[in-house]
Design a protein around this motif. Structure first.
Motif, PDB file in Angstrom:
ATOM      1  N   GLY A   1      42.185  13.058 -50.881  1.00 47.08           N
ATOM      2  CA  GLY A   1      40.882  13.251 -51.496  1.00 47.08           C
ATOM      3  C   GLY A   1      40.294  14.628 -51.244  1.00 47.08           C
ATOM      4  N   TRP A   2      41.066  15.503 -50.597  1.00 51.72           N
ATOM      5  CA  TRP A   2      40.575  16.849 -50.288  1.00 51.72           C
ATOM      6  C   TRP A   2      40.254  17.616 -51.550  1.00 51.72           C
ATOM      7  CZ3 TRP A   2      42.468  21.761 -51.501  1.00 51.72           C
ATOM      8  CH2 TRP A   2      41.949  22.837 -50.764  1.00 51.72           C
ATOM      9  N   SER A   3      39.161  18.362 -51.494  1.00 48.18           N
ATOM     10  CA  SER A   3      38.776  19.202 -52.620  1.00 48.18           C
ATOM     11  C   SER A   3      38.262  20.532 -52.093  1.00 48.18           C
ATOM     12  CB  SER A   3      37.681  18.524 -53.449  1.00 48.18           C
ATOM     13  OG  SER A   3      37.111  19.433 -54.374  1.00 48.18           O
ATOM     14  N   ARG A   4      38.738  21.608 -52.690  1.00 40.62           N
ATOM     15  CA  ARG A   4      38.266  22.932 -52.299  1.00 40.62           C
ATOM     16  C   ARG A   4      36.754  23.060 -52.500  1.00 40.62           C
ATOM     17  NH1 ARG A   4      41.199  27.433 -51.737  1.00 40.62           N
ATOM     18  NH2 ARG A   4      42.974  26.349 -52.646  1.00 40.62           N
ATOM     19  N   ASP A   5      36.234  22.382 -53.492  1.00 40.45           N
ATOM     20  CA  ASP A   5      34.801  22.486 -53.803  1.00 40.45           C
ATOM     21  C   ASP A   5      33.919  21.880 -52.713  1.00 40.45           C
ATOM     22  OD1 ASP A   5      35.443  23.695 -56.213  1.00 40.45           O
ATOM     23  OD2 ASP A   5      35.429  21.809 -57.332  1.00 40.45           O
ATOM     24  N   THR A   6      34.439  20.916 -51.986  1.00 38.56           N
ATOM     25  CA  THR A   6      33.628  20.271 -50.958  1.00 38.56           C
ATOM     26  C   THR A   6      33.951  20.757 -49.550  1.00 38.56           C
ATOM     27  OG1 THR A   6      35.200  18.432 -50.792  1.00 38.56           O
ATOM     28  CG2 THR A   6      33.378  18.189 -52.356  1.00 38.56           C
ATOM     29  N   MET A   7      34.929  21.632 -49.427  1.00 35.12           N
ATOM     30  CA  MET A   7      35.304  22.168 -48.120  1.00 35.12           C
ATOM     31  C   MET A   7      34.258  23.182 -47.636  1.00 35.12           C
ATOM     32  SD  MET A   7      38.622  24.497 -47.180  1.00 35.12           S
ATOM     33  CE  MET A   7      37.909  25.905 -48.035  1.00 35.12           C
ATOM     34  N   VAL A   8      33.841  23.077 -46.385  1.00 33.03           N
ATOM     35  CA  VAL A   8      32.942  24.063 -45.783  1.00 33.03           C
ATOM     36  C   VAL A   8      33.810  25.231 -45.310  1.00 33.03           C
ATOM     37  CG1 VAL A   8      31.222  24.511 -44.005  1.00 33.03           C
ATOM     38  CG2 VAL A   8      31.365  22.237 -45.055  1.00 33.03           C
ATOM     39  N   THR A   9      33.564  26.407 -45.861  1.00 37.19           N
ATOM     40  CA  THR A   9      34.434  27.553 -45.609  1.00 37.19           C
ATOM     41  C   THR A   9      34.063  28.300 -44.329  1.00 37.19           C
ATOM     42  OG1 THR A   9      33.071  29.135 -46.804  1.00 37.19           O
ATOM     43  CG2 THR A   9      34.660  27.856 -48.111  1.00 37.19           C
ATOM     44  N   ALA A  10      34.978  29.144 -43.901  1.00 36.66           N
ATOM     45  CA  ALA A  10      34.733  29.987 -42.721  1.00 36.66           C
ATOM     46  C   ALA A  10      33.508  30.863 -42.931  1.00 36.66           C
ATOM     47  CB  ALA A  10      35.962  30.847 -42.440  1.00 36.66           C
ATOM     48  N   ASP A  11      33.357  31.416 -44.114  1.00 33.79           N
ATOM     49  CA  ASP A  11      32.197  32.276 -44.376  1.00 33.79           C
ATOM     50  C   ASP A  11      30.894  31.494 -44.264  1.00 33.79           C
ATOM     51  OD1 ASP A  11      33.754  34.500 -44.760  1.00 33.79           O
ATOM     52  OD2 ASP A  11      33.766  34.377 -46.951  1.00 33.79           O
TER      53      ASP A  11
END
Length: 339
Positions: free
Chosen positions: A208-218
């Protein structure tokens, strides 16, 4: 030629000049939490006991990695490695090897309060403990178990036993704990734990991983930089470490960010993985594995097993490919691979 020179020359090299000296060994795929970024609430179908490497088999393969293949660091992982009944004995036998490796443990911390001193006495060097929040309600929401007190007690016991530096790994989830970075860092700084934030990776069993919902390093840095006066640490000291390190208020305390997705560090990777059922994985995101268990149980000697391991590592790809449109998640979830 010394023994150390010999194993280095015949080590785990790939076609791109990288040499694996850090072995992550999964001791079980079982876990006593159900973290939402790892597995479904109902859990998974665990490996059957006959499929798992025995304690003797684990120690033999670890010994081959150290004495034949130049591995210098062993990290025992899971699932949850504290669930492995023979853990203390495995650590004792690993640290007794003639070319003694550095030995550490990645754990969720549940049960660590009971085992920390025994693990220290067995020769364990340090621990990495997963802790995504210090709020009880958020912990239950993320882990689906009310065990925060046990994790915090495990951290304290590890510190008291001298399993230092105690490192804490945290994943921020959008809409859950994404705004709790500051309070988690304060908690760790006050106790001299070394905190590292890890970008959520596509390793969940549910896919269910999505790049849109991932909290990024920045985004994580944006939360912390002003409050904690963060400045990058000397990059020349990073080596093959996955975490970018930042000084807090000028140092000496630091916080790390592992940006596996947005800032991959595959070119400096020195890791190889052995699953609980005896499969070599040359990358966390590999979609293929190399079977050592069958050869081991079939009577292969140490030299043959080492050679199989070398051939497996030589096939390692240049990168994990997460940012490639053709990327596919590995079939195994994180709990069955090991961190």
């Amino acid at each position: 030629m010394t023994a150390t020179e010999e194993v280095t020359q015949t080590g785990l090299a790939d076609r791109y000049g990288r040499v694996a000296t850090d072995l992550r060994v999964s001791l079980t795929d079982r876990c006593n939490l159900r973290c939402s970024y790892c597995m479904p609430e109902e859990g998974l179908d665990w490996l059957a006991k006959p499929e798992l490497l025995t304690d003797d088999e684990v120690v033999r393969l670890v010994s081959i990695a150290v004495t034949h293949l130049g591995v210098r660091e062993i990290r025992f992982t899971g699932g949850e490695p504290l669930l492995r009944r023979g853990l203390v004995d495995i650590v004792t036998r690993t640290t007794a090897l003639s070319l003694r490796p550095e030995v550490s443990l990645t754990t969720n911390g549940i049960g660590l309060a009971r085992q920390a001193q025994a693990l220290k006495d067995a020769g364990l060097g340090r621990v990495n403990v997963s802790l995504d929040t210090i709020r009880p309600d958020t912990f239950v929401q993320l882990a689906r178990r009310d065990r925060l007190k046990d994790v915090l007690a495990g951290l304290e016991a590890a510190q008291a036993a001298g399993l230092t530096p105690v490192k804490v790994n945290a994943v921020l989830m959008r809409g859950v704990n994404e705004l709790q970075a500051g309070e988690l860092l304060e908690y760790c700084l006050d106790r001299s734990y070394e905190l590292r934030f890890i970008e959520q990776m596509p390793l969940d069993a549910q896919h269910g991983w999505s790049r849109d919902t991932m909290v990024t390093a920045d985004e994580i840095l944006e939360q912390l930089v002003d409050q904690f006066g963060l400045v990058p640490a000397d990059a020349s000291t990073r080596g093959s470490a996955p975490a970018e390190s930042f000084l807090v208020h000028g140092g000496p305390q630091t916080v790390g960010i592992i940006a596996s997705v947005t800032r991959p560090f595959c070119g400096d990777c020195d890791r190889v993985r052995l699953t609980a059922d005896g499969q070599v994985r040359d990358c966390l995101f590999a979609r293929t594995e190399s079977d050592l268990r069958t050869a081991l149980r079939g009577g292969a000697d140490d030299d043959e097993l080492a050679d199989r391991w070398r051939r497996a590592q030589a096939k390692k790809l240049p990168g994990h490919g997460i940012n490639d449109p053709s990327f596919l998640q590995p079939t195994r979830p994180m709990s069955a691979i090991g961190g």
